[in-house]
Design a protein around this motif. Structure first.
Motif, PDB file in Angstrom:
ATOM      1  N   CYS A  39       0.811  -1.223   0.000  1.00 24.64           N
ATOM      2  CA  CYS A  39       0.000   0.000   0.000  1.00 24.64           C
ATOM      3  C   CYS A  39       0.844   1.273   0.000  1.00 24.64           C
ATOM      4  O   CYS A  39       0.404   2.318  -0.438  1.00 24.64           O
ATOM      5  N   ASP A  40       2.061   1.192   0.538  1.00 22.20           N
ATOM      6  CA  ASP A  40       2.932   2.365   0.724  1.00 22.20           C
ATOM      7  C   ASP A  40       2.300   3.396   1.659  1.00 22.20           C
ATOM      8  O   ASP A  40       2.646   4.567   1.625  1.00 22.20           O
ATOM      9  N   CYS A  44      -0.736  -2.326   5.145  1.00 26.13           N
ATOM     10  CA  CYS A  44      -0.798  -3.736   4.722  1.00 26.13           C
ATOM     11  C   CYS A  44       0.245  -4.641   5.357  1.00 26.13           C
ATOM     12  O   CYS A  44       0.083  -5.854   5.363  1.00 26.13           O
ATOM     13  N   CYS A  47       5.696  -4.370   3.862  1.00 25.44           N
ATOM     14  CA  CYS A  47       7.039  -3.787   3.932  1.00 25.44           C
ATOM     15  C   CYS A  47       7.710  -3.998   5.295  1.00 25.44           C
ATOM     16  O   CYS A  47       8.735  -3.377   5.563  1.00 25.44           O
ATOM     17  N   CYS A  59       7.742   1.513   5.066  1.00 22.66           N
ATOM     18  CA  CYS A  59       7.196   2.603   4.244  1.00 22.66           C
ATOM     19  C   CYS A  59       6.870   3.826   5.094  1.00 22.66           C
ATOM     20  O   CYS A  59       6.575   4.885   4.562  1.00 22.66           O
TER      21      CYS A  59
END
Ligand code: FES
Ligand code: FES
Length: 155
Positions: A39-40, A44, A47, A59
């Motif tokens: 999602c950055d 989510c 990362c 992120c």
């Protein structure tokens, strides 16, 4: 700006834009593409990396502010070495489908065990809830974490 990051036991000196995230620095400058960009936006868990053993959404962290020993999925077991018990458990329990979320799931799961939050399936579900899986491999992920906990505690 010039920064240094300690990743998977090695120190790296990088020149980065002050706005670059740890996620992008790991992927694009260090080539550690096991760290996934979902999602950055911090929603989510794809990362997830470990910083001094604690789970961090890469992120959401500026590379310039990252401080401590960073571990990515690439750092869990070297070429020719046995897999980390959590990696092995994910394989044995068939806990991935497309595999996109898997690196973040595995790192988060290791921290979940180390935090003492993997004592029951309900607790695993609760403390792994920040790591989404679009393939819905959740039952097998829970089974893998429970299995790896036994092995990590026996080590
Ligand atoms: S990419 Fe960081 S939480 Fe989704
Ligand atoms: S295995 Fe596909 S997103 Fe989780």
């Amino acid at each position: 700006m010039d920064i240094s990051l300690t990743v998977n036991g090695r120190e790296h000196h990088l020149s980065v834009d002050p706005r670059v995230t740890l996620l992008d620095a790991l992927r694009e400058q260090l080539g550690l593409t096991g760290v996934k960009k979902g999602c950055d936006q911090g929603q989510c868990g794809a990362c997830t990396v470990l910083v001094d053993g604690r789970r961090v959404l890469s992120c959401f962290v500026l590379a310039a502010r990252a401080d401590g020993e960073i571990t990515t999925i690439e750092g869990l077991s070297g070429e020719g070495e046995p897999l980390h018990p959590m990696q092995q458990a994910f394989v044995e329990q068939d806990a991935y489908q497309c595999g996109y979320c898997t690196p973040g799931q595995i790192l988060s799961a290791i921290a979940c065990v180390d935090e003492g939050h993997a004592e029951s399936d309900d607790s695993i579900r609760e403390y792994m809830s920040g790591n989404l899986c679009r393939c819905a491999a959740y039952p097998k992920i829970v089974a893998a974490v429970a299995r790896a906990r036994e092995q990590m505690e026996a080590r």
